[in-house]
Each structure stands twice: as structure tokens, then as C-alpha cells.
Scaffold this active site. Structure first.
Site, short mmCIF file in Angstrom:
data_model
loop_
_atom_site.label_atom_id
_atom_site.label_comp_id
_atom_site.label_asym_id
_atom_site.label_seq_id
_atom_site.Cartn_x
_atom_site.Cartn_y
_atom_site.Cartn_z
N LYS A 13 40.02 44.44 51.17
CA LYS A 13 38.77 44.05 51.72
C LYS A 13 38.63 43.27 52.78
CE LYS A 13 36.61 41.05 48.19
NZ LYS A 13 38.07 40.62 47.93
N ARG A 127 51.42 38.94 50.71
CA ARG A 127 50.56 38.49 51.58
C ARG A 127 51.26 37.16 52.50
NH1 ARG A 127 44.24 39.71 50.23
NH2 ARG A 127 44.30 37.44 49.36
N ARG A 160 49.76 31.57 50.76
CA ARG A 160 48.82 30.80 50.48
C ARG A 160 48.60 30.40 48.90
NH1 ARG A 160 43.57 34.00 52.32
NH2 ARG A 160 43.08 33.89 49.88
N ARG A 171 43.12 34.87 39.32
CA ARG A 171 42.20 35.60 39.88
C ARG A 171 41.68 36.99 39.48
NH1 ARG A 171 43.79 35.00 45.98
NH2 ARG A 171 41.67 35.54 46.28
P1 AMP Z 1 39.24 34.78 49.44
O1 AMP Z 1 39.75 34.50 50.63
O2 AMP Z 1 37.81 35.73 49.51
O3 AMP Z 1 40.02 35.64 48.44
O4 AMP Z 1 38.68 33.33 48.72
C1 AMP Z 1 39.64 32.82 48.16
C2 AMP Z 1 39.09 31.62 46.91
O5 AMP Z 1 37.87 31.06 47.78
C3 AMP Z 1 38.55 32.50 45.97
O6 AMP Z 1 39.45 32.62 44.84
C4 AMP Z 1 37.45 31.26 45.42
O7 AMP Z 1 38.35 30.16 44.73
C5 AMP Z 1 36.95 30.80 46.65
N1 AMP Z 1 35.53 31.73 46.74
C6 AMP Z 1 35.78 32.43 47.92
N2 AMP Z 1 34.35 33.03 47.96
C7 AMP Z 1 33.64 32.66 46.90
C8 AMP Z 1 32.46 33.13 46.29
N3 AMP Z 1 31.75 33.77 46.67
N4 AMP Z 1 32.15 32.47 45.25
C9 AMP Z 1 32.95 31.53 44.56
N5 AMP Z 1 34.24 31.12 45.01
C10 AMP Z 1 34.66 31.80 46.35
#
Ligand code: AMP
Length: 214
Positions: A13, A127, A160, A171
């Protein structure tokens, strides 16, 4: 045009969100990127968020909602935005909905990039990310020109911590429990559109363009 991207971590996404942002000229807003930028800059918010992110857990709603509402209040969001990684819980979606309601506004599309769990772990371990400029790659599907080096800024690429297999499993569990209910939430609002996320990235994008319009 206000768009929300839904889908499991690793569904692609983020890649689609960036392509949408480019095509439709709206900002791409990723709460994950905002947290990572704060971690990199050693801010208090970053230190707090890192505790959760490193374990594959969600950052608490209070922290997340505030940074998102601040961000969408910026001038560049006047004509819309594409949200990537927010909302991730029903309470987050409700706060966003209420904030938009107060402005007489609403989300136009919630696009669910659908990918079965089996594909996800495989994808995420491939990734690679550039912590310097935020570019993302995949060793098989979107390889950088030189292995381990960012095409855009020349810095080193990393896996990461939150893309490591044990964290990915956490996750996915968190996704099913807390984020998947948003599919119903937006379906009920009549704005949900699902696309098959297992087909090539360009075809996923075309399916999205068909939904959003040229
Ligand atoms: P992402 O890059 O969107 O996969 O986000 C990486 C990590 O950031 C996630 O696994 C969460 O720990 C945190 N995170 C990002 N967006 C949110 C959100 N809307 N609510 C809570 N945690 C978030």
C-alpha cells in the site's frame, strides 16, 4: 480527493500510495514515515514510538492521532491527501471521521490492497529501506540499481527492524485483530474498494486508477 489505503503490512500500500500521490498531486502521508523521521531525529515522540514499533506493536492512539490531525491541517492538504498506515484502529478511524465531519468533509475512497498472509512474510523479508530519504525497495521486485545502495540518495539500504520475520508475525497478528475491522467500517460507509494486491505493481495501480478516475 481524500483517500485511505488499507491492507496488511507488506501488501504494497505504501508503493501504491506514492504512485497515487504523484498522479493526483496530493500529499502522501505515512504515519510510519513520520515516526521513523522522529526516531532518526531523536525526538521524544520518536523514542516513545520506537518502543512499540520494534516489537511490531501499534503506537498508542493518543500519540498517533495527534500527529495525524496536525499533519492534515497543513495547507498542502487542502485539496486532499492519501493516507498510508492511518487509521489502523477503529478509534483512530472515528477520530478522523469526526474531525472531517466538523469540517463538513469526508473520506472519498478507502482502498483495500488485498494480499493473503502466505505472501506477506516472504515479501517483507525482501524489503529494503533507505533511512536517509525514505525510499523503499524489494530485493526481487523493485531492486536498487546497485545492491544495498539507495538509487535516489546513494545511502546504505537496510532491512528495517520491523520487517524482520519475527516482528512481521507480530504485525500480522496485530493487523488481523485491530486493523482488519476497518474494512467493515469503510464498507458500511460505502467508500470501500478492494483491489487484488498479488498482481504486478503496475496492474494494481491501474486497477486503482480505474476506481479513482483518470
Ligand atoms: P508502517 O511504515 O506504516 O508499516 O508503520 C510502521 C510501524 O509504525 C507500525 O508497525 C506501528 O508500530 C507504527 N505505526 C504506523 N502508523 C500507525 C498508526 N496509525 N497507529 C499505530 N501505530 C502506527
Amino acid at each position: 480527493m481524500k483517500i485511505i489505503m488499507l491492507g496488511a503490512p507488506g501488501a504494497g500500500k505504501g508503493t501504491q500510495a506514492k504512485m497515487i500521490a504523484d498522479k493526483y498531486g496530493v500529499p502522501h502521508i505515512s504515519t510510519g514515515d513520520i515516526f521513523r523521521a522522529n526516531i532518526k531525529n531523536g525526538t521524544e515522540l520518536g523514542m516513545e514510538a520506537k518502543k512499540y514499533m520494534d516489537q511490531g506493536l501499534l503506537v498508542p492512539d493518543e500519540l498517533t492521532v495527534k500527529i495525524l490531525l496536525d499533519r492534515v491541517a497543513n495547507d498542502d492538504c487542502k485539496n486532499g491527501y492519501v493516507l498510508d498506515g492511518f487509521p489502523r484502529t477503529i478509534p483512530q478511524a472515528e477520530v478522523l471521521d469526526n474531525a472531517l465531519n466538523e469540517l463538513g468533509d469526508k473520506i472519498d475512497f478507502a482502498i483495500n490492497v488485498d494480499v493473503p498472509d502466505e505472501n506477506i512474510i516472504n515479501r517483507m523479508s525482501g524489503r529494503r529501506a533507505c533511512l536517509s530519504c525514505g525510499a523503499t525497495y524489494h530485493i526481487e521486485h523493485i531492486p536498487p540499481k546497485a545492491e544495498g545502495i539507495c538509487d535516489r540518495c546513494g545511502k546504505e539500504l537496510i532491512l528495517r527492524d520491523d520487517d524482520k520475520p519475527e516482528t512481521v508475525k507480530n504485525r500480522l497478528g496485530v493487523y488481523h485483530e485491530q486493523t482488519q475491522p476497518l474494512i467493515d467500517f469503510y464498507e458500511k460507509k460505502g467508500v470501500l474498494k478492494s483491489v487484488d494486491g498479488t498482481i504486478p505493481m503496475e496492474d494494481v495501480f491501474q486497477a486503482i486508477v480505474n476506481i479513482l478516475g483518470e
